[in-house]
Design an enzyme around this catalytic site. Structure first.
Site, PDB file in Angstrom:
ATOM      1  N   HIS A 164      36.312  24.034  41.695  1.00  0.00           N
ATOM      2  CA  HIS A 164      35.378  24.946  41.020  1.00  0.00           C
ATOM      3  C   HIS A 164      35.542  26.382  41.534  1.00  0.00           C
ATOM      4  O   HIS A 164      35.681  27.324  40.747  1.00  0.00           O
ATOM      5  CB  HIS A 164      33.952  24.437  41.254  1.00  0.00           C
ATOM      6  CG  HIS A 164      32.865  25.329  40.749  1.00  0.00           C
ATOM      7  ND1 HIS A 164      32.118  25.032  39.632  1.00  0.00           N
ATOM      8  CD2 HIS A 164      32.373  26.514  41.211  1.00  0.00           C
ATOM      9  CE1 HIS A 164      31.224  25.991  39.425  1.00  0.00           C
ATOM     10  NE2 HIS A 164      31.355  26.911  40.370  1.00  0.00           N
ATOM     11  N   GLU A 165      35.519  26.547  42.852  1.00  0.00           N
ATOM     12  CA  GLU A 165      35.611  27.909  43.402  1.00  0.00           C
ATOM     13  C   GLU A 165      36.963  28.541  43.095  1.00  0.00           C
ATOM     14  O   GLU A 165      37.032  29.734  42.776  1.00  0.00           O
ATOM     15  CB  GLU A 165      35.349  27.900  44.910  1.00  0.00           C
ATOM     16  CG  GLU A 165      33.943  27.449  45.304  1.00  0.00           C
ATOM     17  CD  GLU A 165      32.812  28.222  44.624  1.00  0.00           C
ATOM     18  OE1 GLU A 165      33.025  29.386  44.228  1.00  0.00           O
ATOM     19  OE2 GLU A 165      31.715  27.647  44.472  1.00  0.00           O
ATOM     20  N   HIS A 168      36.950  30.100  39.736  1.00  0.00           N
ATOM     21  CA  HIS A 168      36.543  31.516  39.695  1.00  0.00           C
ATOM     22  C   HIS A 168      37.705  32.411  40.142  1.00  0.00           C
ATOM     23  O   HIS A 168      37.950  33.465  39.569  1.00  0.00           O
ATOM     24  CB  HIS A 168      35.344  31.756  40.623  1.00  0.00           C
ATOM     25  CG  HIS A 168      34.081  31.084  40.200  1.00  0.00           C
ATOM     26  ND1 HIS A 168      33.559  31.195  38.928  1.00  0.00           N
ATOM     27  CD2 HIS A 168      33.197  30.311  40.893  1.00  0.00           C
ATOM     28  CE1 HIS A 168      32.408  30.512  38.862  1.00  0.00           C
ATOM     29  NE2 HIS A 168      32.179  29.960  40.036  1.00  0.00           N
TER      30      HIS A 168
HETATM   31 ZN   LIG Z   1      30.575  28.816  40.701  1.00  0.00          ZN
END
Ligand SMILES: [Zn+2]
Ligand SMILES: *[C@@H]1O[C@H](CO)[C@@H](O)[C@H](O)[C@H]1NC(C)=O
Ligand SMILES: [Ca+2]
Ligand SMILES: [Ca+2]
Length: 250
Positions: A164-165, A168
């Site tokens: 997830h990170e 980004h």
């Molecule tokens: Zn996030």
């Protein structure tokens, strides 16, 4: 909005796409294991868990044309950084200033404890590709050390926090960005959702626009076991973001 306007004006269209052959680029990952002490609870994540983390990332990004390679691991004992580092504050500036390595296309990952102050309870946070030019030293991802595969942070211990990170870091927003109205996450094939989903709420549908909420998407907030996809639209966006801001070609 300024970041999106800049992206539209400067967009480099990556050469491949979701439907084309996926194998495309290899990116280096530099792990900075921040510890309070030498014990596992103190943040001393073993190499085996870091290797498993890379394998989880490679499964997640297989259709996105990214292969991650563990380039280096360094272990640093610093109780202040381990406990207190957050998205704001002097710990982060100090830690990244001393440890960050490589260029725009190199992923620096800091594993920490997030035990105190404004950082308490975080799973992780990241910078975006468009942030790099203005502040290269700050570029990278900070995650909870026990979120890696085999860690203690169930139900967030299968390694999808870093998926997830790093999502980004390659230029993706949350699927719930902007709620039900507007352009949301700037990706057409992720249905809009009003706010983050937690757990794994099958059939959740918070916006009247087409499609149920994308609860299986890596860019939502559901449990690790519930997440299993980036969409074709996300892959197109992340490839263009990486081409535009990190000089990566696919
Ligand atoms: Zn996030
Ligand atoms: C190491 O740090 C952890 C996390 O703060 C703590 O629970 C543990 O008691 C410490 N162990 C030693 C030997 O100091
Ligand atoms: Ca969308
Ligand atoms: Ca809907």
């Amino acid at each position: 909005m300024a970041a999106e306007a800049h992206f539209e004006a400067n967009r480099v269209v990556a050469s491949s796409s979701f439907s084309a052959s996926p194998a495309a680029t290899t990116l280096s990952v530099f792990f900075h294991v921040i510890m309070e002490n030498d014990s596992l609870e103190g943040g001393n994540v073993p190499d085996s868990q870091l290797e498993d983390q890379i394998a989880v990332m490679n499964d997640a990004y297989a259709d996105a044309g990214i292969t991650w390679v563990l380039a280096d691991t360094q272990r640093i004992t610093n109780a202040d950084w381990f406990n207190n580092v957050g998205p704001d504050g002097s710990e982060q500036t100090e830690m990244k200033g001393q440890l960050r390595t490589g260029g725009a296309a190199d992923l620096n990952v800091y594993t920490v404890g997030f035990t105190s102050g404004s950082s308490a309870g975080l799973l992780g946070y990241s910078t975006f590709p468009s942030d790099y030019e203005g502040n290269p030293e700050n570029d990278g991802v900070v995650i909870l050390f026990s979120s890696v595969p085999g860690g203690a942070a169930a139900p967030f211990n299968l390694g999808q926090t870093l998926t997830h990170e790093s999502g980004h870091w390659v230029g993706l927003y949350h699927t719930f960005e902007g709620g039900c109205s507007g352009s949301g996450d700037m990706v057409d094939d992720t249905p809009a959702e009003s706010d983050p989903a937690f757990g794994c709420p099958t059939g959740r549908d918070t916006c009247s626009s087409a499609g149920v909420d994308p609860i299986h998407n890596f860019m939502d907030y559901t449990d690790d076991a519930c997440m299993n996809e980036f969409t074709a639209g996300q892959v197109a966006r992340l490839q263009d973001q990486m081409a535009t801001y990190r000089g990566v070609s696919f």
